[in-house]
Design an enzyme around this catalytic site. Structure first.
Site, PDB file in Angstrom:
ATOM      1  N   TYR A  12      -9.912  -4.232   4.023  1.00  0.00           N
ATOM      2  CA  TYR A  12      -9.535  -2.852   4.288  1.00  0.00           C
ATOM      3  C   TYR A  12      -9.903  -2.038   3.050  1.00  0.00           C
ATOM      4  CZ  TYR A  12      -7.391   1.476   5.262  1.00  0.00           C
ATOM      5  OH  TYR A  12      -7.239   2.822   5.474  1.00  0.00           O
ATOM      6  N   ARG A  47      -8.104  -5.547  14.267  1.00  0.00           N
ATOM      7  CA  ARG A  47      -7.401  -4.673  15.195  1.00  0.00           C
ATOM      8  C   ARG A  47      -8.345  -3.525  15.532  1.00  0.00           C
ATOM      9  NH1 ARG A  47      -3.322  -6.747  17.645  1.00  0.00           N
ATOM     10  NH2 ARG A  47      -2.213  -4.759  17.887  1.00  0.00           N
ATOM     11  N   GLU A  77      -2.598   7.385  18.766  1.00  0.00           N
ATOM     12  CA  GLU A  77      -3.267   6.134  18.400  1.00  0.00           C
ATOM     13  C   GLU A  77      -2.554   4.920  18.972  1.00  0.00           C
ATOM     14  OE1 GLU A  77      -4.605   7.274  14.111  1.00  0.00           O
ATOM     15  OE2 GLU A  77      -4.282   5.122  14.130  1.00  0.00           O
ATOM     16  N   ARG A 123       0.830  -1.214   0.000  1.00  0.00           N
ATOM     17  CA  ARG A 123       0.000   0.000   0.000  1.00  0.00           C
ATOM     18  C   ARG A 123       0.863   1.261   0.000  1.00  0.00           C
ATOM     19  NH1 ARG A 123      -3.963  -2.164   4.160  1.00  0.00           N
ATOM     20  NH2 ARG A 123      -3.264  -0.688   5.723  1.00  0.00           N
ATOM     21  N   ASP A 135     -10.437   1.939   1.462  1.00  0.00           N
ATOM     22  CA  ASP A 135     -10.429   3.389   1.590  1.00  0.00           C
ATOM     23  C   ASP A 135     -11.821   3.913   1.223  1.00  0.00           C
ATOM     24  OD1 ASP A 135      -7.973   4.196   2.569  1.00  0.00           O
ATOM     25  OD2 ASP A 135      -6.988   4.041   0.616  1.00  0.00           O
ATOM     26  N   ARG A 170       9.449   6.393  -3.330  1.00  0.00           N
ATOM     27  CA  ARG A 170       9.648   7.336  -4.442  1.00  0.00           C
ATOM     28  C   ARG A 170      11.097   7.791  -4.504  1.00  0.00           C
ATOM     29  NH1 ARG A 170       4.915  10.304  -2.675  1.00  0.00           N
ATOM     30  NH2 ARG A 170       3.087   9.213  -3.469  1.00  0.00           N
ATOM     31  N   ARG A 210       0.852   6.436  15.834  1.00  0.00           N
ATOM     32  CA  ARG A 210       0.936   7.760  15.194  1.00  0.00           C
ATOM     33  C   ARG A 210       0.164   8.777  16.018  1.00  0.00           C
ATOM     34  NH1 ARG A 210      -2.821   6.703   9.733  1.00  0.00           N
ATOM     35  NH2 ARG A 210      -4.644   6.012  10.902  1.00  0.00           N
TER      36      ARG A 210
HETATM   37  P1  FAD Z   1     -18.266   1.812   8.410  1.00  0.00           P
HETATM   38  O1  FAD Z   1     -17.845   3.235   8.290  1.00  0.00           O
HETATM   39  O2  FAD Z   1     -17.610   0.986   9.448  1.00  0.00           O
HETATM   40  O3  FAD Z   1     -19.848   1.804   8.660  1.00  0.00           O
HETATM   41  C1  FAD Z   1     -20.548   0.649   9.045  1.00  0.00           C
HETATM   42  C2  FAD Z   1     -21.667   1.082   9.993  1.00  0.00           C
HETATM   43  O4  FAD Z   1     -22.514  -0.049  10.242  1.00  0.00           O
HETATM   44  C3  FAD Z   1     -21.170   1.558  11.352  1.00  0.00           C
HETATM   45  O5  FAD Z   1     -21.611   2.879  11.607  1.00  0.00           O
HETATM   46  C4  FAD Z   1     -21.788   0.572  12.339  1.00  0.00           C
HETATM   47  O6  FAD Z   1     -22.213   1.182  13.550  1.00  0.00           O
HETATM   48  C5  FAD Z   1     -23.003   0.054  11.551  1.00  0.00           C
HETATM   49  N1  FAD Z   1     -23.475  -1.273  11.961  1.00  0.00           N
HETATM   50  C6  FAD Z   1     -22.758  -2.414  12.020  1.00  0.00           C
HETATM   51  N2  FAD Z   1     -23.542  -3.447  12.406  1.00  0.00           N
HETATM   52  C7  FAD Z   1     -24.789  -2.932  12.597  1.00  0.00           C
HETATM   53  C8  FAD Z   1     -26.043  -3.485  13.002  1.00  0.00           C
HETATM   54  N3  FAD Z   1     -26.196  -4.801  13.274  1.00  0.00           N
HETATM   55  N4  FAD Z   1     -27.125  -2.683  13.092  1.00  0.00           N
HETATM   56  C9  FAD Z   1     -27.004  -1.362  12.805  1.00  0.00           C
HETATM   57  N5  FAD Z   1     -25.849  -0.779  12.424  1.00  0.00           N
HETATM   58  C10 FAD Z   1     -24.744  -1.551  12.320  1.00  0.00           C
HETATM   59  N6  FAD Z   1     -10.144   5.878   4.118  1.00  0.00           N
HETATM   60  C11 FAD Z   1      -9.670   6.857   3.315  1.00  0.00           C
HETATM   61  O7  FAD Z   1     -10.088   6.940   2.152  1.00  0.00           O
HETATM   62  N7  FAD Z   1      -8.748   7.764   3.761  1.00  0.00           N
HETATM   63  C12 FAD Z   1      -8.253   7.731   5.036  1.00  0.00           C
HETATM   64  O8  FAD Z   1      -7.422   8.566   5.417  1.00  0.00           O
HETATM   65  C13 FAD Z   1      -8.721   6.703   5.897  1.00  0.00           C
HETATM   66  N8  FAD Z   1      -8.277   6.632   7.153  1.00  0.00           N
HETATM   67  C14 FAD Z   1      -8.711   5.618   7.955  1.00  0.00           C
HETATM   68  C15 FAD Z   1      -8.215   5.562   9.252  1.00  0.00           C
HETATM   69  C16 FAD Z   1      -8.621   4.548  10.087  1.00  0.00           C
HETATM   70  C17 FAD Z   1      -8.088   4.502  11.495  1.00  0.00           C
HETATM   71  C18 FAD Z   1      -9.513   3.539   9.600  1.00  0.00           C
HETATM   72  C19 FAD Z   1      -9.906   2.388  10.482  1.00  0.00           C
HETATM   73  C20 FAD Z   1     -10.043   3.623   8.332  1.00  0.00           C
HETATM   74  C21 FAD Z   1      -9.648   4.657   7.489  1.00  0.00           C
HETATM   75  N9  FAD Z   1     -10.172   4.787   6.212  1.00  0.00           N
HETATM   76  C22 FAD Z   1      -9.697   5.768   5.388  1.00  0.00           C
HETATM   77  C23 FAD Z   1     -11.211   3.851   5.702  1.00  0.00           C
HETATM   78  C24 FAD Z   1     -12.667   4.321   5.983  1.00  0.00           C
HETATM   79  O9  FAD Z   1     -12.869   4.431   7.373  1.00  0.00           O
HETATM   80  C25 FAD Z   1     -13.630   3.296   5.348  1.00  0.00           C
HETATM   81  O10 FAD Z   1     -13.444   3.300   3.957  1.00  0.00           O
HETATM   82  C26 FAD Z   1     -15.109   3.562   5.597  1.00  0.00           C
HETATM   83  O11 FAD Z   1     -15.390   3.825   6.945  1.00  0.00           O
HETATM   84  C27 FAD Z   1     -15.928   2.351   5.156  1.00  0.00           C
HETATM   85  O12 FAD Z   1     -17.309   2.651   5.236  1.00  0.00           O
HETATM   86  P2  FAD Z   1     -18.382   1.515   5.521  1.00  0.00           P
HETATM   87  O13 FAD Z   1     -19.691   2.158   5.394  1.00  0.00           O
HETATM   88  O14 FAD Z   1     -18.106   0.317   4.696  1.00  0.00           O
HETATM   89  O15 FAD Z   1     -18.092   1.046   7.036  1.00  0.00           O
HETATM   90  N1  UDP Z   2       3.832   1.198   8.074  1.00  0.00           N
HETATM   91  C1  UDP Z   2       5.004   1.201   8.797  1.00  0.00           C
HETATM   92  N2  UDP Z   2       5.545   2.407   9.165  1.00  0.00           N
HETATM   93  C2  UDP Z   2       4.969   3.585   8.866  1.00  0.00           C
HETATM   94  C3  UDP Z   2       3.777   3.577   8.130  1.00  0.00           C
HETATM   95  C4  UDP Z   2       3.228   2.373   7.755  1.00  0.00           C
HETATM   96  O1  UDP Z   2       5.539   0.149   9.104  1.00  0.00           O
HETATM   97  O2  UDP Z   2       5.504   4.634   9.259  1.00  0.00           O
HETATM   98  C5  UDP Z   2       3.262  -0.107   7.674  1.00  0.00           C
HETATM   99  C6  UDP Z   2       2.255  -0.619   8.704  1.00  0.00           C
HETATM  100  O3  UDP Z   2       2.349  -2.027   8.758  1.00  0.00           O
HETATM  101  C7  UDP Z   2       0.925  -0.195   8.112  1.00  0.00           C
HETATM  102  C8  UDP Z   2       1.187  -0.360   6.604  1.00  0.00           C
HETATM  103  O4  UDP Z   2       2.576   0.007   6.442  1.00  0.00           O
HETATM  104  O5  UDP Z   2      -0.135  -1.006   8.554  1.00  0.00           O
HETATM  105  C9  UDP Z   2       0.305   0.479   5.712  1.00  0.00           C
HETATM  106  O6  UDP Z   2       0.482   1.839   6.054  1.00  0.00           O
HETATM  107  P1  UDP Z   2      -0.684   2.904   5.971  1.00  0.00           P
HETATM  108  O7  UDP Z   2      -0.134   4.236   6.289  1.00  0.00           O
HETATM  109  O8  UDP Z   2      -1.434   2.694   4.703  1.00  0.00           O
HETATM  110  O9  UDP Z   2      -1.586   2.458   7.204  1.00  0.00           O
HETATM  111  P2  UDP Z   2      -3.088   2.915   7.550  1.00  0.00           P
HETATM  112  O10 UDP Z   2      -3.273   4.330   7.085  1.00  0.00           O
HETATM  113  O11 UDP Z   2      -3.915   1.947   6.836  1.00  0.00           O
HETATM  114  O12 UDP Z   2      -3.111   2.797   9.028  1.00  0.00           O
END
Ligand code: FAD
Ligand code: UDP
Length: 383
Positions: A347, A248, A299, A172, A349, A176, A278
């Site tokens: 996973y 996780r 985090e 992922r 985005d 560069r 982070r």
């Molecule tokens: P979710 O957002 O998880 O929505 C699912 C919903 O279903 C939840 O609100 C939950 O409460 C509900 N639900 C589950 N079961 C039930 C039930 N039985 N009854 C009623 N409700 C229920 N993407 C990016 O593009 N850029 C980023 O920088 C980025 N950063 C991220 C950082 C973190 C820490 C994480 C974990 C993810 C990140 N993502 C990022 C990914 C992004 O969060 C997801 O793409 C997005 O949330 C997925 O949407 P979803 O609707 O599939 O799931």
């Molecule tokens: N990673 C790492 N060091 C960093 C950033 C990322 O080892 O400084 C690894 C880590 O295993 C992470 C993966 O690269 O889960 C993907 O990184 P990304 O930044 O995409 O993680 P996310 O935004 O999904 O948490």
């Protein structure tokens, strides 16, 4: 007209609900949480006035024209480039690995082609077909870069040795040989002016949609609907009868302070001796706003248990075998489509989530037209 149920008011559920509502379907949307937008939820912090990404920092990026045009109907996106810094072994470096990082780490002044040649000599050429995270790192960047930036961070993030993780996790991240320190390589990147929750509220604002927050949907409730789109955890739909898929989860240590805490939106902590992975300082995601105070999230990652919020699907070999059993069951479930991050245990985005939700609605409408049953998945969750 058929009655549709959507479980989950994240991007997956909300986009599907809107697409079907626009075709005249009546849609009930359920979410256990008191707010919409799922894990992308944003909320203004009362003490600092800063827009906070409650479940961790979210930067929108995409190269998909359909998704970019779709999302901008609901809010203005302010151009934003994610430039991450890394704290590692007493130094601050630029991420993702770029010409600056390489020159900083090795005390050189390499040109792009010199750096490319140099990094080639660091890689372990005896690893032909890297399968694990560790093999991928050693093959392409070598021991020093791997130990400095990836080993400790990955142990903290995933709770296991990088030699147990798939190579796909590291793939992922770009490497560069220029000074381009944009964390993403997408064509478009930005932050919504009013936050993600504002966008999802607007997506769900249609007369055909009824939103039920604070309401957990269970399988028995499906009886009242012609079709269900389910974006909750796939194992939960089946009462975890084949065991729990591993995730996780994250704990956020919240710090409020005056002024500027770290001078950047995201700083990664790569050393294993630092307990957090982070640190996000939310006000730097909205540089067009001015705030005297600041709010910061440290985090901490750990294994997701019973009542925890699932964040990252682990997807090790054991999980994929278990997922396979749930996928088989899902395929024989009538009138349910499993979508999104939790429904397909991948996973994703935001832009992929939205693209797949648009596709799920398209496929449903096509099936309706042809008088055939919509399929359980719009993609292969095992791929
Ligand atoms: P979710 O957002 O998880 O929505 C699912 C919903 O279903 C939840 O609100 C939950 O409460 C509900 N639900 C589950 N079961 C039930 C039930 N039985 N009854 C009623 N409700 C229920 N993407 C990016 O593009 N850029 C980023 O920088 C980025 N950063 C991220 C950082 C973190 C820490 C994480 C974990 C993810 C990140 N993502 C990022 C990914 C992004 O969060 C997801 O793409 C997005 O949330 C997925 O949407 P979803 O609707 O599939 O799931
Ligand atoms: N990673 C790492 N060091 C960093 C950033 C990322 O080892 O400084 C690894 C880590 O295993 C992470 C993966 O690269 O889960 C993907 O990184 P990304 O930044 O995409 O993680 P996310 O935004 O999904 O948490």
């Amino acid at each position: 007209m058929k009655k549709i149920c959507v479980v989950g008011a994240g991007f997956s559920g909300s986009v599907i609900a809107r697409q079907l509502a626009e075709q005249g379907f009546s849609v009930d949307v359920f979410d256990t949480r008191p707010h919409v937008a799922g894990n992308c939820h944003t909320e203004r912090d009362a003490q600092t006035g800063v827009m906070v990404h409650i479940y961790g920092p979210h930067i929108f990026h995409t190269s998909n024209e359909r998704v970019w045009n779709y999302i901008r109907k609901f809010d203005e996106f302010v151009p934003y480039v994610n430039r991450v810094k890394a704290h590692a072994q007493q130094h601050v470096y630029s991420l993702p690995i770029n010409l600056m990082t390489i020159n900083q780490l090795f005390g050189k002044q390499f040109s792009p082609s010199e750096a490319r040649e140099f990094v080639k000599t660091l890689g372990d050429q005896s690893i032909d077909d890297p399968q694990t995270f560790e093999e991928q790192a050693l093959r392409f960047v070598g021991e020093k870069i791997y130990r400095t930036f990836f080993y400790g961070y990955t142990r903290k993030q995933w709770g296991m040795e990088p030699s147990e993780l798939p190579a796909s996790i590291l793939k992922r991240l770009p490497v560069r040989f220029s000074y381009d320190d944009n964390y993403y390589s997408s064509k478009y990147q930005g932050i919504p002016k009013n936050g993600y929750t504002y966008i999802v509220e607007k997506i769900l604002d249609a007369p055909e949609i009824s939103l039920h927050l604070n309401t957990a949907f269970s399988r028995e409730m499906a009886a009242g609907y012609d079709h269900v789109f389910y974006s909750g955890p796939i194992d939960a739909w089946f009462g975890y009868e084949d065991g729990r898929l591993s995730y996780r989860t994250l704990d956020f240590e919240v710090i409020r302070a005056e002024g500027d805490y770290q001078g950047n939106a995201v700083i990664n902590y790569c050393d294993e001796s630092v307990p957090w992975t982070r640190v996000a300082e939310h006000k730097h995601f909205t540089p067009w706003e001015e705030h005297e105070k600041t709010i910061v999230y440290r985090e901490h990652s750990r294994l997701c248990e019973g009542g925890d919020t699932p964040y990252y699907p682990v997807r090790l070999v054991r999980d994929k075998a278990q997922l396979g059993r749930y996928v088989e069951k899902a395929k024989s479930e009538a009138n349910v489509t499993f979508v999104g991050r939790l429904g397909t245990y991948r996973y994703l985005d935001m832009h992929i989530t939205i693209a797949e939700a648009l596709e799920a609605a398209d496929l449903f409408l096509k099936a309706e037209k042809e008088g055939v049953s919509p399929s359980a998945f719009c993609i292969d969750p095992l791929a």
